[in-house]
Design a protein around this motif. Structure first.
Motif, mmCIF file in Angstrom:
data_model
loop_
_atom_site.group_PDB
_atom_site.id
_atom_site.type_symbol
_atom_site.label_atom_id
_atom_site.label_comp_id
_atom_site.label_asym_id
_atom_site.label_seq_id
_atom_site.Cartn_x
_atom_site.Cartn_y
_atom_site.Cartn_z
ATOM 1 N N UNK A 143 1.986 -3.863 -12.324
ATOM 2 C CA UNK A 143 1.432 -5.021 -13.026
ATOM 3 C C UNK A 143 1.556 -6.295 -12.180
ATOM 4 N N UNK A 144 0.634 -7.239 -12.392
ATOM 5 C CA UNK A 144 0.669 -8.483 -11.606
ATOM 6 C C UNK A 144 2.021 -9.198 -11.646
ATOM 7 N N UNK A 145 2.717 -9.144 -12.764
ATOM 8 C CA UNK A 145 4.006 -9.831 -12.893
ATOM 9 C C UNK A 145 5.100 -9.218 -12.015
ATOM 10 N N UNK A 146 4.881 -8.015 -11.493
ATOM 11 C CA UNK A 146 5.894 -7.327 -10.688
ATOM 12 C C UNK A 146 5.718 -7.551 -9.188
ATOM 13 N N UNK A 147 4.671 -8.246 -8.794
ATOM 14 C CA UNK A 147 4.354 -8.408 -7.379
ATOM 15 C C UNK A 147 5.213 -9.497 -6.739
ATOM 16 N N UNK A 148 5.679 -9.247 -5.534
ATOM 17 C CA UNK A 148 6.512 -10.204 -4.814
ATOM 18 C C UNK A 148 5.647 -11.369 -4.336
ATOM 19 N N UNK A 149 6.017 -12.557 -4.756
ATOM 20 C CA UNK A 149 5.262 -13.751 -4.388
ATOM 21 C C UNK A 149 5.249 -13.922 -2.868
ATOM 22 N N UNK A 150 4.082 -14.253 -2.339
ATOM 23 C CA UNK A 150 3.936 -14.481 -0.909
ATOM 24 C C UNK A 150 3.700 -13.236 -0.085
ATOM 25 N N UNK A 151 3.651 -12.070 -0.734
ATOM 26 C CA UNK A 151 3.487 -10.810 0.005
ATOM 27 C C UNK A 151 2.058 -10.280 -0.022
ATOM 28 N N UNK A 152 1.117 -11.085 -0.530
ATOM 29 C CA UNK A 152 -0.260 -10.612 -0.684
ATOM 30 C C UNK A 152 -1.249 -11.637 -0.147
ATOM 31 N N UNK A 153 -2.192 -11.141 0.660
ATOM 32 C CA UNK A 153 -3.277 -11.972 1.161
ATOM 33 C C UNK A 153 -4.568 -11.195 0.953
ATOM 34 N N UNK A 154 -5.563 -11.839 0.371
ATOM 35 C CA UNK A 154 -6.837 -11.150 0.133
ATOM 36 C C UNK A 154 -7.430 -10.661 1.440
#
Length: 100
Positions: free
Chosen positions: A28-39
């Motif tokens: 789920x989106x709430x479980x994703x580590x902030x700053x670890x994703x780039x489109x």
């Protein structure tokens, strides 16, 4: 469950909060580590789920190009097949370690 790239935890959630689709765990989106994703600009369309958003996933030296994907606006009829709304949930390719 955890999704790990190298030494970086990129997602973590209780198993009951995940969705399993075609053998892949979707976090789920709430479980994703902030700053670890780039489109990523990589485009794909699933005939029954819809347009895919690919992600470059990780941090520092632990970044995988197109290592994750999600469906920002899934085809509504796919919710019946999956059993729930999975909008924005992220799955990972086989280079990402998924563990309990």
């Amino acid at each position: 469950m955890k999704a790990v790239i190298g030494s970086t935890v990129v997602a973590e959630a209780a198993t009951e909060d995940l969705v399993k689709i075609e053998g892949n765990w979707y976090f789920p989106p709430s479980s994703l580590t902030e700053g670890a994703y780039e489109k990523s600009p990589t485009a794909y369309h699933c005939p029954w789920k819809g347009d895919t958003q690919y992600w470059n996933v990780g941090m520092g030296d632990d970044v995988l190009a197109d290592g994750g994907w999600s469906y920002p606006a899934p085809i509504p009829s796919s919710f019946d097949r999956v059993g729930q709304d999975y909008t924005g949930y992220v799955a990972f390719d086989r280079r990402v370690t998924i563990s309990e």
